[in-house]
Design an enzyme around this catalytic site. Sequence first.
Site, PDB file in Angstrom:
ATOM      1  N   HIS A 123      -3.495   4.917 -11.237  1.00  0.00           N
ATOM      2  CA  HIS A 123      -2.286   4.415 -10.542  1.00  0.00           C
ATOM      3  C   HIS A 123      -1.465   5.596 -10.014  1.00  0.00           C
ATOM      4  CE1 HIS A 123       0.538   0.738 -10.315  1.00  0.00           C
ATOM      5  NE2 HIS A 123       0.854   1.612  -9.384  1.00  0.00           N
ATOM      6  N   GLU A 157      -3.347  -1.787 -17.274  1.00  0.00           N
ATOM      7  CA  GLU A 157      -3.169  -0.356 -17.103  1.00  0.00           C
ATOM      8  C   GLU A 157      -2.427   0.197 -18.317  1.00  0.00           C
ATOM      9  OE1 GLU A 157      -1.154   0.311 -13.383  1.00  0.00           O
ATOM     10  OE2 GLU A 157      -2.808  -0.456 -12.206  1.00  0.00           O
ATOM     11  N   ASP A 181      -3.802 -10.516   8.065  1.00  0.00           N
ATOM     12  CA  ASP A 181      -2.459 -10.647   7.499  1.00  0.00           C
ATOM     13  C   ASP A 181      -1.785 -11.785   8.245  1.00  0.00           C
ATOM     14  OD1 ASP A 181       0.290  -8.393   6.708  1.00  0.00           O
ATOM     15  OD2 ASP A 181       0.238 -10.579   6.864  1.00  0.00           O
ATOM     16  N   VAL A 237      -5.487   0.303  -3.540  1.00  0.00           N
ATOM     17  CA  VAL A 237      -4.348   1.121  -3.998  1.00  0.00           C
ATOM     18  C   VAL A 237      -3.114   0.227  -4.069  1.00  0.00           C
ATOM     19  CG1 VAL A 237      -2.974   3.186  -3.473  1.00  0.00           C
ATOM     20  CG2 VAL A 237      -5.390   3.164  -2.923  1.00  0.00           C
ATOM     21  N   ALA A 238      -3.373  -1.117  -4.091  1.00  0.00           N
ATOM     22  CA  ALA A 238      -2.245  -2.060  -4.104  1.00  0.00           C
ATOM     23  C   ALA A 238      -1.967  -2.512  -5.525  1.00  0.00           C
ATOM     24  CB  ALA A 238      -2.532  -3.241  -3.194  1.00  0.00           C
ATOM     25  N   ARG A 239      -2.736  -3.516  -5.991  1.00  0.00           N
ATOM     26  CA  ARG A 239      -2.535  -4.023  -7.335  1.00  0.00           C
ATOM     27  C   ARG A 239      -3.854  -4.489  -7.918  1.00  0.00           C
ATOM     28  NH1 ARG A 239       1.280  -1.683  -7.514  1.00  0.00           N
ATOM     29  NH2 ARG A 239       3.366  -2.140  -8.295  1.00  0.00           N
ATOM     30  N   ASP A 268      -7.388   2.542  -7.558  1.00  0.00           N
ATOM     31  CA  ASP A 268      -6.235   3.216  -8.169  1.00  0.00           C
ATOM     32  C   ASP A 268      -5.482   2.298  -9.121  1.00  0.00           C
ATOM     33  OD1 ASP A 268      -2.939   3.987  -7.285  1.00  0.00           O
ATOM     34  OD2 ASP A 268      -4.254   5.378  -8.375  1.00  0.00           O
ATOM     35  N   LYS A 326       3.906  -2.179   5.216  1.00  0.00           N
ATOM     36  CA  LYS A 326       4.320  -0.773   5.352  1.00  0.00           C
ATOM     37  C   LYS A 326       3.158   0.161   5.039  1.00  0.00           C
ATOM     38  CE  LYS A 326       7.689  -1.274   2.424  1.00  0.00           C
ATOM     39  NZ  LYS A 326       7.559  -2.696   2.108  1.00  0.00           N
ATOM     40  N   VAL A 327       2.477  -0.069   3.880  1.00  0.00           N
ATOM     41  CA  VAL A 327       1.369   0.822   3.526  1.00  0.00           C
ATOM     42  C   VAL A 327       0.188   0.574   4.461  1.00  0.00           C
ATOM     43  CG1 VAL A 327      -0.251   1.515   1.727  1.00  0.00           C
ATOM     44  CG2 VAL A 327       2.111   0.958   1.113  1.00  0.00           C
ATOM     45  N   GLY A 356      -1.058   6.231  -6.690  1.00  0.00           N
ATOM     46  CA  GLY A 356      -0.712   6.051  -5.276  1.00  0.00           C
ATOM     47  C   GLY A 356       0.649   6.602  -4.898  1.00  0.00           C
ATOM     48  N   ALA A 357       1.592   6.509  -5.846  1.00  0.00           N
ATOM     49  CA  ALA A 357       2.954   6.968  -5.508  1.00  0.00           C
ATOM     50  C   ALA A 357       3.273   8.295  -6.170  1.00  0.00           C
ATOM     51  CB  ALA A 357       3.966   5.921  -5.956  1.00  0.00           C
TER      52      ALA A 357
HETATM   53  N1  LIG Z   1      -0.689   2.215  -6.125  1.00  0.00           N
HETATM   54  C1  LIG Z   1       0.530   2.570  -5.921  1.00  0.00           C
HETATM   55  O1  LIG Z   1       1.045   3.509  -6.541  1.00  0.00           O
HETATM   56  C2  LIG Z   1       1.354   1.828  -4.922  1.00  0.00           C
HETATM   57  C3  LIG Z   1       1.092   0.507  -4.682  1.00  0.00           C
HETATM   58  N2  LIG Z   1       1.848  -0.170  -3.787  1.00  0.00           N
HETATM   59  C4  LIG Z   1       1.535  -1.578  -3.596  1.00  0.00           C
HETATM   60  O2  LIG Z   1       0.974  -1.763  -2.305  1.00  0.00           O
HETATM   61  C5  LIG Z   1       1.207  -3.090  -1.885  1.00  0.00           C
HETATM   62  C6  LIG Z   1       1.718  -3.117  -0.466  1.00  0.00           C
HETATM   63  O3  LIG Z   1       2.956  -2.466  -0.441  1.00  0.00           O
HETATM   64  P1  LIG Z   1       3.807  -2.539   0.922  1.00  0.00           P
HETATM   65  O4  LIG Z   1       2.940  -2.230   2.078  1.00  0.00           O
HETATM   66  O5  LIG Z   1       5.053  -1.787   0.709  1.00  0.00           O
HETATM   67  O6  LIG Z   1       4.154  -4.099   0.951  1.00  0.00           O
HETATM   68  P2  LIG Z   1       4.669  -4.904   2.232  1.00  0.00           P
HETATM   69  O7  LIG Z   1       5.413  -6.066   1.682  1.00  0.00           O
HETATM   70  O8  LIG Z   1       5.326  -3.992   3.179  1.00  0.00           O
HETATM   71  O9  LIG Z   1       3.318  -5.418   2.913  1.00  0.00           O
HETATM   72  C7  LIG Z   1       2.541  -6.407   2.302  1.00  0.00           C
HETATM   73  C8  LIG Z   1       1.822  -7.131   3.424  1.00  0.00           C
HETATM   74  O10 LIG Z   1       0.945  -8.094   2.829  1.00  0.00           O
HETATM   75  C9  LIG Z   1       0.959  -9.229   3.654  1.00  0.00           C
HETATM   76  N3  LIG Z   1       0.463 -10.369   2.898  1.00  0.00           N
HETATM   77  C10 LIG Z   1       1.124 -11.118   2.000  1.00  0.00           C
HETATM   78  N4  LIG Z   1       0.334 -12.095   1.528  1.00  0.00           N
HETATM   79  C11 LIG Z   1      -0.875 -11.933   2.153  1.00  0.00           C
HETATM   80  C12 LIG Z   1      -2.107 -12.621   2.093  1.00  0.00           C
HETATM   81  N5  LIG Z   1      -2.276 -13.685   1.293  1.00  0.00           N
HETATM   82  N6  LIG Z   1      -3.124 -12.209   2.873  1.00  0.00           N
HETATM   83  C13 LIG Z   1      -2.943 -11.140   3.679  1.00  0.00           C
HETATM   84  N7  LIG Z   1      -1.810 -10.439   3.791  1.00  0.00           N
HETATM   85  C14 LIG Z   1      -0.784 -10.837   3.027  1.00  0.00           C
HETATM   86  C15 LIG Z   1       2.391  -9.369   4.084  1.00  0.00           C
HETATM   87  O11 LIG Z   1       2.496 -10.143   5.255  1.00  0.00           O
HETATM   88  C16 LIG Z   1       2.770  -7.919   4.332  1.00  0.00           C
HETATM   89  O12 LIG Z   1       2.590  -7.578   5.670  1.00  0.00           O
HETATM   90  C17 LIG Z   1       2.183  -3.676  -2.888  1.00  0.00           C
HETATM   91  O13 LIG Z   1       1.462  -4.432  -3.840  1.00  0.00           O
HETATM   92  C18 LIG Z   1       2.741  -2.471  -3.586  1.00  0.00           C
HETATM   93  O14 LIG Z   1       3.151  -2.769  -4.909  1.00  0.00           O
HETATM   94  C19 LIG Z   1       2.839   0.415  -3.052  1.00  0.00           C
HETATM   95  C20 LIG Z   1       3.143   1.727  -3.277  1.00  0.00           C
HETATM   96  C21 LIG Z   1       2.443   2.526  -4.242  1.00  0.00           C
HETATM   97  O1  LIG Z   2       5.545   1.279  -5.783  1.00  0.00           O
HETATM   98  C1  LIG Z   2       4.586   0.637  -6.283  1.00  0.00           C
HETATM   99  O2  LIG Z   2       4.364  -0.564  -6.056  1.00  0.00           O
HETATM  100  C2  LIG Z   2       3.710   1.321  -7.220  1.00  0.00           C
HETATM  101  O3  LIG Z   2       2.732   0.738  -7.638  1.00  0.00           O
HETATM  102  C3  LIG Z   2       4.108   2.670  -7.716  1.00  0.00           C
HETATM  103  O4  LIG Z   2       3.897   2.641  -9.127  1.00  0.00           O
HETATM  104  P1  LIG Z   2       4.516   3.818 -10.035  1.00  0.00           P
HETATM  105  O5  LIG Z   2       5.987   3.846  -9.760  1.00  0.00           O
HETATM  106  O6  LIG Z   2       3.851   5.083  -9.583  1.00  0.00           O
HETATM  107  O7  LIG Z   2       4.203   3.436 -11.440  1.00  0.00           O
END
Ligand SMILES: NC(=O)C1=CN([C@@H]2O[C@H](COP(=O)(O)OP(=O)(O)OC[C@H]3O[C@@H](n4cnc5c(N)ncnc54)[C@H](O)[C@@H]3O)[C@@H](O)[C@H]2O)C=CC1
Ligand SMILES: O=C(O)C(=O)COP(=O)(O)O
Length: 591
Positions: free
Chosen positions: A290, A268, A177, A237-239, A263, A157-158, A292-293
């Site tokens: 952190h 943390e 991916d 901006v993932a983890r 991020d 999604k992201v 991102g959201a």
């Molecule tokens: N920094 C922040 O505040 C935020 C961080 N995030 C993080 O961003 C990340 C992605 O979120 P979404 O896009 O919603 O997740 P999602 O589940 O929609 O997408 C993750 C993608 O990673 C792929 N994937 C899984 N294992 C893989 C690998 N070994 N190699 C390559 N691709 C692989 C999956 O096929 C999927 O398409 C999550 O870790 C989420 O926690 C999301 C929102 C805010």
């Molecule tokens: O949705 C995610 O995966 C996030 O990392 C958002 O983190 P937060 O709710 O802003 O602490």
Amino acid sequence: MAIPVPSPKPKILIPEKVSPDGLALLKDSFEVDEKKGLSPDELKGIIGEYEALIVRSETKVTAELLEAAKKLKVVARAGVGVDNVDVVSATKYGIIVVNSPSGNINAAAEHTIALMMAVARNVGDACSSIKSGKWERGRLVGIEAKGKTLGIVGLGKVGLTVARIANGFGMRLIAYDPYANPNLAAAASVTLKPTLAEVQKEADFLTLHTPLIASTKGMIGAAELATMKPTARILNVARGGMIDETALLEALNAGTIAGAGIDVFTSEPPEADSPASRLIAHPKVVATPHLGASTKEAQENVSIDVCEQVVSILSGELPRSAVNAPIILPEEYRTLQPFVTLVEKMGSLYTQHYTSHLTASGTKAKDFRTTFDITYEGALTNLNTTKPLFAALVKGLLTPITSSDGLNINIVNAELLAIDRGILINENRSRENVEDKPYSSFVTLRARASRSPSHQRTDISRSNSPAASRALARQEQEDQVIQGFVSGNKPFISRLDRFKGEFVPRGTLLICRNFDSCGKIGFVGSLLGKAGVNIKFMNVAPLHEDVEENVGDVEGNEALMILGVDKPVGQDVVKGLIGQEGVLEASVVTL
Ligand SMILES: NC(=O)C1=CN([C@@H]2O[C@H](COP(=O)(O)OP(=O)(O)OC[C@H]3O[C@@H](n4cnc5c(N)ncnc54)[C@H](O)[C@@H]3O)[C@@H](O)[C@H]2O)C=CC1
Ligand SMILES: O=C(O)C(=O)COP(=O)(O)O
């Protein structure tokens, strides 16, 4: 006159900042406690009072915390990532984990782009420089995004949202991916590459958008960084934990990586003098805590999303984004609910009847069997999922023999609990002989005399061997059987063991097996009357037509007397019944 005391409202704990927009949905029906800054011990000390816990990424929902959460029904993560929640332990305790899979996606994608441009144009360094009174235009020349290659790791999604925005910048988009949808990639002008190495080699910007899982933890280490262009920039901006922070620091210091926008971090907030804190201090790094959201819009979205789900769960309905439970459509759940009640009653009736009945020779718990065939007939054969029925059976079977201290048996943990107790349940669907039954759906619970695999019976029933068929018939005659149906949304039992009787499985029931001859009812009635027990209904159940005569331990006709009574019947009264006037055995169940 006693003033009715309203039952206390279920309590919800929110130890982090969650947008008030969602919390407004909770205030009327629940007691909402916002308590920020709790230590893990403080949190553990109070969690036992709460039915729901709403968190973001900072609260560590550990196995230890969940064990202390005796009343907890739901952990709601106001965001995407649930890596701060021990989902396996939550499942074990029957606690549903929900998240908001889409509420903050755009925010995270835009933050990624913000960090990409900040790194491309040295915004972090330039900001610090000018704030310190310097005017360093020569030192801070950046690069443009247009025409550069953006390498995306994780096209979910992201990742896809980042691609769509970057496409507008005129960037070339490639991604790694292994599970990505090629059509979605093509629609976002992204070229999928078969290996991460190819993306790393070609990327001018590498951005990570996968969950933190075994296959992604440490996926970008020294070796991977060494394959990248020395002009490449890294974005995360993932983890934290997906990039080796020490390796990245060394590459930045060596000039083999040109910059980074980060991020998220392995811890943390980062510990002092840790690789993460040294990365944050590096002049080629633009870092954010952190965020991102952290937009007004995203926080409204995720707060409303998870609070609506908390209301659903605490109201006995199913949520839309359960992380550890099957998704069941609301209309399907409404159809299922009466049968969920029926099957739970059947399970409870089984356990109580077969472990508590008395015979003339004293207490004799018939063998409480642990291998069950449950067969759904009629309309129930068309269900997408029977998970709620499976869970209801496990709950019915186990609740009478489980200390009720917080064990919340539901569709989340039923399978695990059944396995823990050595209970094997084979679910079957049968479209046979429903036509001649008065109701559209029947459920038959068969506690098997042997743990022979259910397919063995099926094979026997399909074989033409008379001997095999006789063996099967003998096995089935020894099975303990309960059958029920639903009429007018009310559960009915239509068969108990070898007897065909119709009664509502509710309240306290006295169940007596006796010779089928006159005087029994009067005898039982008068003995109960002397004990001050009032009979509310009575059903006399003859042998079921599927049962061969005299299979039991008596000759001649026998019957089952089911009496609904107005209060529990003491063991002394039950013992006074047995062996008198042809009463062979009796049990008391409360449903
Ligand atoms: N920094 C922040 O505040 C935020 C961080 N995030 C993080 O961003 C990340 C992605 O979120 P979404 O896009 O919603 O997740 P999602 O589940 O929609 O997408 C993750 C993608 O990673 C792929 N994937 C899984 N294992 C893989 C690998 N070994 N190699 C390559 N691709 C692989 C999956 O096929 C999927 O398409 C999550 O870790 C989420 O926690 C999301 C929102 C805010
Ligand atoms: O949705 C995610 O995966 C996030 O990392 C958002 O983190 P937060 O709710 O802003 O602490």
